[in-house]
Scaffold this motif. Sequence first.
Motif, short mmCIF file in Angstrom:
data_model
loop_
_atom_site.label_atom_id
_atom_site.label_comp_id
_atom_site.label_asym_id
_atom_site.label_seq_id
_atom_site.Cartn_x
_atom_site.Cartn_y
_atom_site.Cartn_z
N ARG A 111 0.83 -1.21 0.00
CA ARG A 111 0.00 0.00 0.00
C ARG A 111 0.86 1.25 0.00
N GLU A 112 1.88 1.29 0.86
CA GLU A 112 2.67 2.50 1.01
C GLU A 112 3.67 2.70 -0.13
N GLU A 113 4.21 1.62 -0.68
CA GLU A 113 5.20 1.75 -1.75
C GLU A 113 4.56 1.88 -3.13
N PHE A 114 3.44 1.19 -3.36
CA PHE A 114 2.89 1.09 -4.71
C PHE A 114 1.42 1.49 -4.81
N SER A 115 0.78 1.84 -3.70
CA SER A 115 -0.65 2.16 -3.68
C SER A 115 -1.48 1.00 -4.23
N GLY A 176 4.21 2.25 8.20
CA GLY A 176 5.66 2.23 8.12
C GLY A 176 6.29 0.87 8.35
N THR A 177 5.49 -0.15 8.63
CA THR A 177 6.03 -1.50 8.83
C THR A 177 6.62 -2.00 7.52
N VAL A 178 7.84 -2.52 7.60
CA VAL A 178 8.56 -2.98 6.41
C VAL A 178 8.85 -4.47 6.54
N PRO A 179 8.44 -5.29 5.58
CA PRO A 179 8.75 -6.71 5.64
C PRO A 179 10.21 -6.97 5.30
N ASP A 180 10.71 -8.12 5.72
CA ASP A 180 12.07 -8.54 5.36
C ASP A 180 11.99 -9.20 3.99
N LEU A 181 12.44 -8.48 2.96
CA LEU A 181 12.40 -8.98 1.59
C LEU A 181 13.80 -9.25 1.05
N THR A 182 14.71 -9.61 1.95
CA THR A 182 16.08 -9.94 1.54
C THR A 182 16.07 -11.00 0.45
N ASN A 248 15.29 -2.28 -11.64
CA ASN A 248 16.02 -1.48 -10.65
C ASN A 248 15.07 -0.75 -9.70
N ARG A 249 14.05 -0.11 -10.24
CA ARG A 249 13.14 0.67 -9.39
C ARG A 249 12.39 -0.23 -8.42
N LEU A 250 11.89 -1.37 -8.91
CA LEU A 250 11.13 -2.27 -8.05
C LEU A 250 12.01 -2.87 -6.96
N GLU A 251 13.23 -3.25 -7.31
CA GLU A 251 14.12 -3.80 -6.29
C GLU A 251 14.47 -2.74 -5.25
N ALA A 252 14.59 -1.48 -5.68
CA ALA A 252 14.84 -0.41 -4.73
C ALA A 252 13.68 -0.27 -3.75
N HIS A 253 12.46 -0.37 -4.24
CA HIS A 253 11.29 -0.34 -3.36
C HIS A 253 11.34 -1.49 -2.36
N ALA A 254 11.80 -2.66 -2.81
CA ALA A 254 11.81 -3.84 -1.94
C ALA A 254 12.88 -3.77 -0.88
N SER A 255 13.96 -3.04 -1.14
CA SER A 255 15.11 -3.13 -0.25
C SER A 255 15.50 -1.82 0.44
N ARG A 256 14.76 -0.75 0.21
CA ARG A 256 15.21 0.54 0.75
C ARG A 256 14.94 0.68 2.25
N ALA A 257 13.94 -0.07 2.79
CA ALA A 257 13.66 -0.08 4.23
C ALA A 257 13.53 1.33 4.81
N GLY A 258 12.75 2.17 4.16
CA GLY A 258 12.49 3.51 4.66
C GLY A 258 13.48 4.56 4.22
N ARG A 259 14.54 4.14 3.53
CA ARG A 259 15.55 5.10 3.07
C ARG A 259 15.09 5.76 1.77
#
Length: 382
Positions: A111-115, A176-182, A248-259
């Motif tokens: 919801r927060e990253e991609f609506s 703001g909860t972020v899953p572990d998507l390592t 690149n953009r999608l992986e950044a969404h998955a791994s940025r963890a609020g950054r």
Amino acid sequence: MDAAPDTSGFYENLPLQDRFAVLADPGAYAPLPDDWHLGVADVENSTGAVADGRYKTVNMVGGAVISAQINGMRERIFPFVFGGDGAGFACAPGQIARAGRALAAVRCWAREEFSLTLRVALVPVRDIRAAGHDVAVARYRVSPGAEYAMFSGGGLSWAEGQMKQGLYALPEAAPGTVPDLTGLSCRWSDMAARNGTILSLVVLPEGRAGPAFARLAARILGIADRLDRGGHPVPAQGPRNRWPNPGNRLEAHASRAGRSLMRRRLSLLGRTLPAWFLFRSGIRLGRFDPRHYAAMTGANADYRKFDDGLKMTLDSDRATVSALRDLLDRARADGVARYGMCEQDAAMMTCIVPSPLRDDHVHFIDGAAGGYTAAAAALKRG
């Protein structure tokens, strides 16, 4: 009073099947223990998102459901299946609370990253059986390093239907909860059809077709086996790798963890450039062999699966598409099955890579222009 038996090792003790055709037989599956739960998730209005050109994002969210569970299970294997716009999995009693938190976290993140609205639920297997359905699973070894679960019995589909009605819903995670998507990524280029078209196919049993559906599935697999490499959409040497990579953009969404998203994208560009050079040149670096990794990517791909029905993404020629359509039209007329198809020019891949130095990375295949979501929509239209 006797203690309840420990069922936590049920799945890992199942035999591994090496031949996909065996999985058309319901006898290859074992019923899930009553004290397990099914986790289900799907993107609401995924058809609309596909129409807006967001199918790679939809696939990424579906892959994230599984990635969060893999990381939460802490190296314990469990059955899961990727559905394009969502996913399903099963978990033992000791993992239920952790699985629920991971599902809620992915819902918040989507919801927060991609609506995107991700529906999620955890459904007790006991409730599924009480409703007259079953859940059985099998383990399929797709390569020496990777395996996938197969589901039968209709219970997974029933659980998804309950979820769509708002039942078995989970509490919301805090904002703001972020899953572990390592390990979640989509760095490979789309794979163009070599034989004419990439066919996404969804075939579901009509009512309780039972043995008739098993025979139909075997005939479908027989037709697909006539294709080059059985219709496998990933080249034998692996997919192409280019830089900057399209995910690149999608992986950044998955791994940025609020950054910062932009900073994360730039960081990934820097990190993936050396990898691109290794794949381009074929040069080994220490224990990492890019040619071996690329070949294993194709070997580990899940381009066909049983998920309360048969789903396939095939690199197909026109004659095979026609043969499958004729067979399935007859099966629909006979009340054995219903089906949906989607034809497109390329296939795409979403990946979970715990380590590039191991061969247990998994790769979810779908069509690149609608795929399983479009095929399922066609099925609903009848």
